[in-house]
Motif scaffolding. Structure first.
Motif, PDB file in Angstrom:
ATOM      1  N   UNK A 144      27.089  97.117 -23.635  1.00  0.00           N
ATOM      2  CA  UNK A 144      27.155  97.889 -24.871  1.00  0.00           C
ATOM      3  C   UNK A 144      27.545  97.034 -26.066  1.00  0.00           C
ATOM      4  N   UNK A 145      28.419  96.047 -25.870  1.00  0.00           N
ATOM      5  CA  UNK A 145      28.823  95.194 -26.987  1.00  0.00           C
ATOM      6  C   UNK A 145      27.618  94.439 -27.549  1.00  0.00           C
ATOM      7  N   UNK A 146      26.842  93.832 -26.666  1.00  0.00           N
ATOM      8  CA  UNK A 146      25.651  93.108 -27.105  1.00  0.00           C
ATOM      9  C   UNK A 146      24.641  94.065 -27.728  1.00  0.00           C
ATOM     10  N   UNK A 147      24.399  95.183 -27.060  1.00  0.00           N
ATOM     11  CA  UNK A 147      23.383  96.124 -27.528  1.00  0.00           C
ATOM     12  C   UNK A 147      23.768  96.735 -28.870  1.00  0.00           C
ATOM     13  N   UNK A 180      10.750  83.188 -14.761  1.00  0.00           N
ATOM     14  CA  UNK A 180      10.112  84.442 -14.360  1.00  0.00           C
ATOM     15  C   UNK A 180       9.378  85.061 -15.558  1.00  0.00           C
ATOM     16  N   UNK A 181      10.118  85.409 -16.604  1.00  0.00           N
ATOM     17  CA  UNK A 181       9.518  85.954 -17.819  1.00  0.00           C
ATOM     18  C   UNK A 181      10.405  85.638 -19.020  1.00  0.00           C
ATOM     19  N   UNK A 182       9.760  85.487 -20.178  1.00  0.00           N
ATOM     20  CA  UNK A 182      10.456  85.343 -21.459  1.00  0.00           C
ATOM     21  C   UNK A 182      11.501  84.235 -21.449  1.00  0.00           C
ATOM     22  N   UNK A 193      19.794  90.723 -23.094  1.00  0.00           N
ATOM     23  CA  UNK A 193      18.837  90.222 -24.083  1.00  0.00           C
ATOM     24  C   UNK A 193      17.398  90.562 -23.735  1.00  0.00           C
ATOM     25  N   UNK A 194      17.159  91.030 -22.506  1.00  0.00           N
ATOM     26  CA  UNK A 194      15.790  91.377 -22.105  1.00  0.00           C
ATOM     27  C   UNK A 194      15.746  92.780 -21.490  1.00  0.00           C
ATOM     28  N   UNK A 197      14.413  84.666 -12.635  1.00  0.00           N
ATOM     29  CA  UNK A 197      14.323  86.030 -12.088  1.00  0.00           C
ATOM     30  C   UNK A 197      15.650  86.773 -12.209  1.00  0.00           C
ATOM     31  N   UNK A 198      16.748  86.130 -11.783  1.00  0.00           N
ATOM     32  CA  UNK A 198      18.053  86.788 -11.789  1.00  0.00           C
ATOM     33  C   UNK A 198      18.494  87.165 -13.192  1.00  0.00           C
ATOM     34  N   UNK A 199      18.315  86.253 -14.136  1.00  0.00           N
ATOM     35  CA  UNK A 199      18.737  86.522 -15.512  1.00  0.00           C
ATOM     36  C   UNK A 199      17.866  87.584 -16.175  1.00  0.00           C
ATOM     37  N   UNK A 200      16.583  87.588 -15.831  1.00  0.00           N
ATOM     38  CA  UNK A 200      15.689  88.572 -16.438  1.00  0.00           C
ATOM     39  C   UNK A 200      16.117  89.996 -16.092  1.00  0.00           C
TER      40      UNK A 200
END
Length: 264
Positions: free
Chosen positions: A94-97, A58-60, A72-73, A64-67
Motif C-alpha cells: 500500500x505504501x508504494x501503491x 521473465x517480463x518487464x 511495481x508490476x 519470475x519471482x520478482x514479477x
C-alpha cells in the motif's frame, strides 16, 4: 569503443528532434550521435532490474519471482481502473501503491499509428508519448489519482483504441487527426466522475519530432534471445525502437534486464 551494461528503456530529452540516451551504471551513449553509423550489439546475459540477480528475465525486466511479488508490476499498472490505493486497499504494497497511484494522472489522445487513448502520470508528460512514438498528443483530463484516470480510459475505449500498431508507427504510416477537435468531441464521452476535470485541463497540443534519417518500407524485429549478435547501420530512433538500414528494429524496452556489449 565498447560499452557494457544492463539494458533499460532509453532516457529521452524533449527537443526537435528528441534526444535519446542508453544509460548504463558507469557510462552512457548519446544514441543520436550514432545515426548514420554502424555498431554491433551482443547479448551477454541477464540481470533482474528488481533484485539485481543474474536470473533469466521473465517480463518487464524482472525475473519470475520478482514479477509476481513486486508492487511495481501489479495488475493496476496495465489496468489503471484496478487501482485501489484511494480506498486504502493494498494490492501488494500500500505504501508504494499510494505513492504512485495518488498523484495527478493525465488521460490523453495521441496519434502513434492511429488515434489512441491512454493514461500517464503527469510527471511522465511528454515522456510517455515519446516512448510510444506518438507524433502528436493532447491531454483530455488531468485527475488526482490513477483510478479516476483508469475509469476514464475504460469509458473511452469504446470509441478509441488503446493499442499501437507498432509496424505502422515504425514505417511512419501514421493517420493524422485534428486532436483539438477530437478532444472537444470526447468531452461528452467522459464518465460523470471526471467531467469536472475537462475544463480545468489545458488544451495543449504536443508535436513530437523523432531522429529518423529514413523510415523502412518493411521491418523485422530483432530477437536478442535467438540472435544474440547483430550489427547494422542506425538510421532512426522512434518510441523505444532502434531502426536499422536493413529494416531490422530493436525494441529496447522489450529487453530490459538483458546485459549487452555495444561496440561502436
Amino acid at each position: 569503443m565498447q560499452y557494457e551494461g544492463v539494458l533499460t528503456k532509453m532516457q529521452t530529452e524533449p527537443g526537435s528532434p528528441i534526444q535519446y540516451y542508453l544509460v548504463f551504471n558507469d557510462s552512457f551513449i548519446h544514441m543520436n550521435q550514432l545515426l548514420g553509423q554502424s555498431f554491433e550489439i551482443n547479448f551477454t546475459g541477464y540481470q533482474c532490474l528488481n533484485c539485481g540477480k543474474k536470473k533469466k528475465i521473465w517480463r518487464q525486466g524482472f525475473c519470475y519471482d520478482c514479477f509476481y511479488s513486486s508492487p511495481a508490476v501489479g495488475d493496476w499498472i496495465m489496468r489503471p481502473e484496478l487501482s485501489t490505493a484511494h480506498l486504502g486497499v493494498a494490492d501488494r504494497d500500500l505504501e508504494y501503491e499510494s505513492r504512485v497511484q495518488l498523484q495527478p494522472h493525465v488521460v490523453y489522445l495521441a496519434c502513434s499509428s492511429d488515434m489512441k487513448v491512454g493514461v500517464t502520470r503527469k510527471t511522465q508528460v511528454p515522456t510517455r508519448w515519446i516512448d510510444q512514438g506518438a507524433s502528436a498528443a493532447i491531454p483530455l483530463v488531468e485527475v488526482p489519482n490513477r483510478y479516476l484516470a483508469g475509469i476514464t480510459e475504460v469509458a473511452l475505449k469504446d470509441h478509441y483504441s488503446d493499442k499501437i500498431n507498432w509496424k505502422k508507427m515504425l514505417t511512419n504510416e501514421v493517420t493524422q487527426f485534428d486532436l483539438v477537435a477530437m478532444r472537444n468531441s470526447a468531452q461528452s464521452l467522459l464518465p460523470a466522475e471526471t467531467t469536472e476535470f475537462f475544463e480545468t485541463t489545458p488544451e495543449h497540443l504536443y508535436i513530437l519530432n523523432y531522429p529518423v534519417l529514413q523510415y523502412p518500407k518493411k521491418i523485422s524485429s530483432l530477437n536478442l534471445s535467438t540472435t544474440p549478435n547483430y550489427s547494422g547501420m542506425l538510421t532512426g530512433i522512434k518510441g523505444q525502437y532502434l531502426i536499422f538500414e536493413d529494416g531490422t528494429v530493436l525494441n529496447v524496452r522489450s529487453y530490459e534486464g538483458f546485459t549487452v556489449r555495444i561496440t561502436v
